[in-house]
Design an enzyme around this catalytic site. Structure first.
Site, PDB file in Angstrom:
ATOM      1  N   GLY A 250      -0.395   5.057   2.782  1.00 39.89           N
ATOM      2  CA  GLY A 250      -0.868   6.010   3.776  1.00 39.89           C
ATOM      3  C   GLY A 250      -1.768   5.322   4.781  1.00 39.89           C
TER       4      GLY A 250
ATOM      5  N   CYS B 221       0.212   0.356  -2.146  1.00 37.16           N
ATOM      6  CA  CYS B 221      -0.736   0.192  -1.032  1.00 37.16           C
ATOM      7  C   CYS B 221      -1.925   1.142  -1.203  1.00 37.16           C
ATOM      8  CB  CYS B 221      -0.010   0.394   0.300  1.00 37.16           C
ATOM      9  SG  CYS B 221      -0.941  -0.198   1.739  1.00 37.16           S
ATOM     10  N   TYR B 222      -2.021   2.199  -0.394  1.00 38.00           N
ATOM     11  CA  TYR B 222      -3.104   3.167  -0.542  1.00 38.00           C
ATOM     12  C   TYR B 222      -3.105   3.750  -1.956  1.00 38.00           C
ATOM     13  CZ  TYR B 222      -6.040   7.288   0.327  1.00 38.00           C
ATOM     14  OH  TYR B 222      -7.018   8.241   0.276  1.00 38.00           O
TER      15      TYR B 222
ATOM     16  N   HIS C  75       4.518  -3.586  -0.042  1.00 37.97           N
ATOM     17  CA  HIS C  75       5.492  -2.487   0.042  1.00 37.97           C
ATOM     18  C   HIS C  75       6.841  -2.922  -0.532  1.00 37.97           C
ATOM     19  CE1 HIS C  75       3.143   0.431   2.387  1.00 37.97           C
ATOM     20  NE2 HIS C  75       2.548  -0.644   2.868  1.00 37.97           N
TER      21      HIS C  75
ATOM     22  N   GLU D 297       9.336  -1.090  -1.094  1.00 38.28           N
ATOM     23  CA  GLU D 297      10.417  -0.226  -0.608  1.00 38.28           C
ATOM     24  C   GLU D 297      11.082  -0.715   0.671  1.00 38.28           C
ATOM     25  OE1 GLU D 297       6.647   1.702   1.157  1.00 38.28           O
ATOM     26  OE2 GLU D 297       7.222   0.397  -0.507  1.00 38.28           O
TER      27      GLU D 297
ATOM     28  N   GLY E  90      32.044  21.708  10.575  1.00 36.70           N
ATOM     29  CA  GLY E  90      33.083  20.697  10.556  1.00 36.70           C
ATOM     30  C   GLY E  90      32.562  19.321  10.216  1.00 36.70           C
TER      31      GLY E  90
ATOM     32  N   ASP F 123      28.161  17.430   6.285  1.00 39.33           N
ATOM     33  CA  ASP F 123      27.116  18.183   5.593  1.00 39.33           C
ATOM     34  C   ASP F 123      27.574  19.602   5.256  1.00 39.33           C
ATOM     35  OD1 ASP F 123      25.700  15.896   6.139  1.00 39.33           O
ATOM     36  OD2 ASP F 123      24.591  16.775   7.808  1.00 39.33           O
TER      37      ASP F 123
ATOM     38  N   LYS G 159      22.026  11.347   3.845  1.00 42.04           N
ATOM     39  CA  LYS G 159      23.411  11.406   4.309  1.00 42.04           C
ATOM     40  C   LYS G 159      24.370  10.582   3.444  1.00 42.04           C
ATOM     41  CE  LYS G 159      24.723  12.861   7.887  1.00 42.04           C
ATOM     42  NZ  LYS G 159      25.328  14.141   8.316  1.00 42.04           N
TER      43      LYS G 159
END
Length: 514
Positions: free
Chosen positions: A59, A86-87, A173, A175, A228, A231, A370
């Site tokens: 953060g 991190c934070y 990090h 990620e 269409g 999703d 997605k």
């Protein structure tokens, strides 16, 4: 609708991190289900969900700032494995009596990491690694029971752990792609510390969601808004799998679709699905609603409101529907504002919905990204032309026309956009790009055609690469492709005499212009 199941759950407490969605993606890539929740969530609510582990995100705040975000300290005594990033690491140390101080030298970017001893998080990894740092504070005094796991030249406690309590922290990090082995570290946390099974797959999601949809819907009827795109089609297929003939799909042609899209959607859907499909022609209603509207947020809300009104009106003709099914995804929810996350833009199917409506929402994909939806679409048997269709916003071309939406401007953009799609496909780039499209600006420029002066519209070509729409890079299209697209638009689309290419990434820009 949440994905309730008996499978493992990891909860990510969001402290306003820029990369929080990337943490979720990495964990899900390990086939472990996770959700992002506000850091202010009370401990009793978290523990009631019986998570296998918790991750505390990074953060922008300093732990020493007034009003710095905190967590319920009871979680650190719960016995649930916790990883602070991190934070998140600083917060663990601070609460448990360690010392956090401003760094002597702030670290932003690449750093060389040295692993100390044989810490659990670094099982199977090299002793020297490259990681990505982004911090102004760091831990300088470890809480009782913790040991040092890794360090860098500028960060004395780059990683810490107390395996007896299942508490872990990293200052870097894991990620982000700039920490190339970060997924391995997260995997060690998930499988060695949390003892997850890694059984969250497309098939398992379909199974648990089908059960949940049956439980929620009962014997009621469901109306599904079909656009269409992958999703809404996946949502429709999933709901139909659960409740069969209780589902009716409605395709509203709002006049804001791409060239030939309305015909293609109806043809494809009727060919591949044995579902009751109702098509509604509503072009005039939407254009009337958009008359004089130029503000992007007002456009989205106007379109969202009109959608619901049309749905309610048409549904009354068909019978009683208790639920409205939508293909809302996690990025839609995050960008529309989720407590700690700021509102970037309101999605017509999230924040753009009216405060009161006659439907209860059924959103079976609401917690998915997605690429996860595409995996589920394949598992459900949807055809490639739907699975790999580039994302198209619910408000359609209305938010790719800057300023007022008129029939004339829609016609211009529709023709230009068709050329973009055609040439991107011809170049074999369509499935390699996240999105590629044209934008019509309110700018006009001087040009020369046939020895005569012209004063036409400026069109923007936008093409990006992405994994989940949360971040995106502008696509480095071959110059030959750009040249062909520009020449064709200027020569074939009356009203456009200049084409420019958007070379901005997200962030700081968004993918769509409005």
């Amino acid at each position: 609708m949440r994905s309730h199941s008996k499978r493992d759950l990891i909860l990510i407490l969001d402290f306003g991190a820029q990369y929080v969605q990337l943490i979720a993606r990495k964990i899900r890539e390990c086939k472990v289900y996770c959700e992002i929740i506000p850091c202010t969530t009370p401990a009793d609510k978290i523990l009631a969900r019986k998570p296998k582990g918790l991750v505390l995100s990074g953060g922008p705040a300093s732990i020493h700032e007034p009003g710095a975000p905190l967590m319920d300290p009871a979680l650190l005594k719960s016995g649930i494995p916790i990883l602070g990033i991190c934070y998140g690491q600083q917060l663990i140390a601070h609460i448990l009596g360690g010392k956090v101080a401003p760094a002597k030298r702030k670290e932003f970017g690449r750093a060389e990491l040295e692993v100390v001893g044989d810490p659990l998080l670094f099982t199977g990894l090299n002793k020297r690694l490259i990681c990505w740092m982004s911090h102004a504070d760091y831990v300088v005094g470890l809480p009782n029971g913790f040991r040092l796991a890794a360090k860098t030249e500028n960060c004395p406690a780059a990683a810490i752990e107390d395996t007896s309590r299942g508490l872990f922290g990293v200052q870097f990090h894991p990620e982000v792609v700039h920490t190339p082995w970060g997924k391995d570290l997260l995997s060690n946390f998930l499988f060695l510390a949390c003892e997850c099974k890694g059984d969250w797959t497309a098939a398992s999601f379909i199974e648990s969601s089908t059960e949940r949809i049956k439980e929620i819907v009962g014997k009621e009827s469901v109306l599904c808004g079909l656009s269409g795109g992958v999703d809404s089609c996946t949502a429709a297929a999933l709901v139909h799998r659960a409740i069969g003939d209780q589902l009716v799909c409605m395709f509203i042609d709002h006049g804001l679709l791409r060239k030939g899209e309305a015909e293609s959607v109806e043809r494809t859907f009727r060919q591949h699905f044995k579902v009751n499909l109702v098509t509604v022609e509503a072009k005039k209603k939407f254009l009337k609603r958009l008359r004089g509207v130029t503000d992007p947020e007002e456009k989205r809300k106007a379109i969202g409101n009109e959608f619901i009104e049309v749905f309610q009106h048409e549904a009354d003709k068909l019978g009683n529907f208790a639920f409205l099914a939508q293909g809302t995804l996690y990025p839609d929810v995050i960008e529309s504002g989720t407590g700690v996350a700021a509102t970037i833009k309101t999605h017509h199917n999230v924040g753009g919905l009216p405060e009161t409506m006659n439907f209860k929402l059924l959103e079976p994909l609401r917690e998915l990204f997605k690429d996860e939806v595409r995996d589920i679409a394949y598992e459900l048997g949807l055809p490639d032309e739907i699975v790999w269709r580039q994302p198209f916003p619910g408000p359609g071309l209305a938010i790719r026309i800057l300023g007022e939406v008129t029939p004339e401007r829609l016609k211009i953009l529709r023709e230009a956009d068709a050329i973009v799609v055609e040439e991107i496909m011809r170049a074999g780039l369509y499935t390699r790009l996240w999105q590629s499209f044209a934008v019509l600006t309110p700018l006009r420029s001087v040009g020369v055609m046939g020895d005569q002066r012209t004063y036409g519209n400026v069109a923007v070509l936008r093409a990006v690469t992405s994994e989940d729409a949360m971040t995106a890079n502008w696509a480095q299209l071959p110059f030959e492709v750009l040249e062909v697209i520009s020449n064709r638009i200027i020569n074939e689309v009356e009203g456009i005499n200049r084409v420019v290419y958007d070379v901005s990434s997200k962030p700081p820009s968004t993918i769509e212009w409005e």
